[in-house]
Design a protein around this motif. Structure first.
Motif, PDB file in Angstrom:
ATOM      1  N   LYS A  83       0.837  -1.187   0.000  1.00 56.55           N
ATOM      2  CA  LYS A  83       0.000   0.000   0.000  1.00 56.55           C
ATOM      3  C   LYS A  83       0.880   1.248   0.000  1.00 56.55           C
ATOM      4  O   LYS A  83       1.827   1.342   0.770  1.00 56.55           O
ATOM      5  CB  LYS A  83      -0.907   0.035   1.244  1.00 56.55           C
ATOM      6  N   SER A  84       0.562   2.192  -0.858  1.00 62.67           N
ATOM      7  CA  SER A  84       1.319   3.441  -0.860  1.00 62.67           C
ATOM      8  C   SER A  84       0.650   4.507  -0.002  1.00 62.67           C
ATOM      9  O   SER A  84       1.268   5.494   0.387  1.00 62.67           O
ATOM     10  CB  SER A  84       1.455   3.969  -2.299  1.00 62.67           C
ATOM     11  N   TYR A  85      -0.635   4.283   0.323  1.00 66.43           N
ATOM     12  CA  TYR A  85      -1.373   5.279   1.101  1.00 66.43           C
ATOM     13  C   TYR A  85      -2.459   4.568   1.906  1.00 66.43           C
ATOM     14  O   TYR A  85      -3.110   3.641   1.422  1.00 66.43           O
ATOM     15  CB  TYR A  85      -2.027   6.308   0.175  1.00 66.43           C
ATOM     16  N   ILE A  86      -2.628   4.990   3.138  1.00 64.77           N
ATOM     17  CA  ILE A  86      -3.672   4.430   4.006  1.00 64.77           C
ATOM     18  C   ILE A  86      -4.669   5.534   4.352  1.00 64.77           C
ATOM     19  O   ILE A  86      -4.297   6.530   4.972  1.00 64.77           O
ATOM     20  CB  ILE A  86      -3.073   3.862   5.302  1.00 64.77           C
ATOM     21  N   PRO A  87      -5.945   5.398   3.944  1.00 62.75           N
ATOM     22  CA  PRO A  87      -6.942   6.417   4.294  1.00 62.75           C
ATOM     23  C   PRO A  87      -7.073   6.526   5.814  1.00 62.75           C
ATOM     24  O   PRO A  87      -6.967   5.521   6.529  1.00 62.75           O
ATOM     25  CB  PRO A  87      -8.243   5.875   3.668  1.00 62.75           C
ATOM     26  N   ILE A  88      -7.320   7.719   6.289  1.00 60.98           N
ATOM     27  CA  ILE A  88      -7.455   7.942   7.732  1.00 60.98           C
ATOM     28  C   ILE A  88      -8.595   7.109   8.308  1.00 60.98           C
ATOM     29  O   ILE A  88      -8.547   6.681   9.469  1.00 60.98           O
ATOM     30  CB  ILE A  88      -7.667   9.450   8.043  1.00 60.98           C
ATOM     31  N   ASN A  89      -9.634   6.841   7.489  1.00 61.14           N
ATOM     32  CA  ASN A  89     -10.764   6.050   7.973  1.00 61.14           C
ATOM     33  C   ASN A  89     -10.354   4.633   8.365  1.00 61.14           C
ATOM     34  O   ASN A  89     -10.967   4.026   9.238  1.00 61.14           O
ATOM     35  CB  ASN A  89     -11.872   5.991   6.912  1.00 61.14           C
ATOM     36  N   THR A  90      -9.323   4.096   7.720  1.00 61.48           N
ATOM     37  CA  THR A  90      -8.842   2.763   8.082  1.00 61.48           C
ATOM     38  C   THR A  90      -8.345   2.756   9.518  1.00 61.48           C
ATOM     39  O   THR A  90      -8.638   1.845  10.290  1.00 61.48           O
ATOM     40  CB  THR A  90      -7.712   2.316   7.140  1.00 61.48           C
ATOM     41  N   LEU A  91      -7.602   3.786   9.883  1.00 64.25           N
ATOM     42  CA  LEU A  91      -7.115   3.916  11.262  1.00 64.25           C
ATOM     43  C   LEU A  91      -8.280   4.137  12.221  1.00 64.25           C
ATOM     44  O   LEU A  91      -8.330   3.532  13.304  1.00 64.25           O
ATOM     45  CB  LEU A  91      -6.119   5.071  11.359  1.00 64.25           C
ATOM     46  N   LEU A  92      -9.221   4.983  11.837  1.00 64.86           N
ATOM     47  CA  LEU A  92     -10.360   5.288  12.712  1.00 64.86           C
ATOM     48  C   LEU A  92     -11.210   4.048  12.976  1.00 64.86           C
ATOM     49  O   LEU A  92     -11.678   3.822  14.096  1.00 64.86           O
ATOM     50  CB  LEU A  92     -11.221   6.395  12.094  1.00 64.86           C
ATOM     51  N   ILE A  93     -11.405   3.227  11.932  1.00 66.42           N
ATOM     52  CA  ILE A  93     -12.218   2.011  12.093  1.00 66.42           C
ATOM     53  C   ILE A  93     -11.498   1.007  12.988  1.00 66.42           C
ATOM     54  O   ILE A  93     -12.102   0.400  13.875  1.00 66.42           O
ATOM     55  CB  ILE A  93     -12.549   1.404  10.717  1.00 66.42           C
ATOM     56  N   ALA A  94     -10.194   0.821  12.763  1.00 70.20           N
ATOM     57  CA  ALA A  94      -9.422  -0.091  13.618  1.00 70.20           C
ATOM     58  C   ALA A  94      -9.469   0.373  15.067  1.00 70.20           C
ATOM     59  O   ALA A  94      -9.623  -0.426  15.993  1.00 70.20           O
ATOM     60  CB  ALA A  94      -7.977  -0.183  13.125  1.00 70.20           C
ATOM     61  N   ASP A  95      -9.353   1.681  15.264  1.00 71.18           N
ATOM     62  CA  ASP A  95      -9.407   2.239  16.615  1.00 71.18           C
ATOM     63  C   ASP A  95     -10.783   2.007  17.236  1.00 71.18           C
ATOM     64  O   ASP A  95     -10.889   1.683  18.426  1.00 71.18           O
ATOM     65  CB  ASP A  95      -9.093   3.735  16.559  1.00 71.18           C
TER      66      ASP A  95
END
Length: 204
Positions: A83-95
């Motif tokens: 992955k070259s970029y991770i959307p912020i929503n991915t972090l928010l959902i994991a959190d």
């Protein structure tokens, strides 16, 4: 039932370790930074809870928690290599998923140690929020708990549901607490739910 609690706790540690690794990736940290951030996120809240309650710190007596953190971080790193970029929503959902696990398990462990339901709700919230707060401070971000969307409130709601239901429906209490915490937090992210305290005034 003890096995279910234990596996749920390990799952929460894994999810929060993933969340810490994702933030480390966004911050372009090295391998050491990844492990520090993953560990702080995964066990920071539970460690704080155990220290406040004067209980043995859970991961010092069971190294499985550390193994799970390392495994989750390594698997996330492998995935991120593609992955070259991770959307912020991915972090928010994991959190959000991590919050659901730890708000419930923090309350469960506090009740099991003989404390009152009120203290269990507080410690469930501490367990869920403090790891992420430590992660964000280390990464020099504004902690999510201080942002406007519902965060700690979702943990209070979930932990309260657990403490109310667990004397009568232990398994249902576990599932309901995690589900409600997750749904409310995801709703807060999606729809910017918040608890306004101060009225906005027009500047003249």
């Amino acid at each position: 039932m003890d096995l279910i609690f234990y596996l749920t706790d390990l799952a929460g540690v894994a999810v929060f370790a993933v969340a810490g690794t994702l933030l480390a990736f966004r911050k372009k940290m090295d391998g050491f930074g990844v492990i520090i951030l993953a560990s702080a996120t995964a066990i920071g809240g539970g460690t704080t809870r155990d220290l406040i309650l004067d209980l043995p710190v859970f991961w010092t007596h069971d190294p499985t928690y550390i193994y799970v953190i390392i495994a989750a971080a390594l698997l996330t790193i492998i995935w991120l290599r593609f992955k070259s970029y991770i959307p912020i929503n991915t972090l928010l959902i994991a959190d959000a998923v991590g919050l659901a696990f730890f708000a419930t398990m923090g309350a469960q462990k506090t009740l099991a140690a003989g404390f009152t339901p009120f203290i269990a709700v507080i410690m469930g919230t501490v367990s869920a929020c403090f790891g992420g707060m430590l992660r964000d401070v280390l990464a020099r971000d504004i902690p999510m708990v201080l942002k406007s969307e519902l965060y700690a409130t979702t943990c209070i709601i979930g932990a309260t549901i657990y403490t109310v239901l667990v004397p009568y429906f232990p398994v249902t209490a576990l599932a309901a607490s995690m589900l409600v915490t997750l749904v409310v937090r995801l709703g807060a992210i999606r729809y910017q739910w918040s608890l306004p305290v101060f009225k906005e005034h027009e500047h003249h």
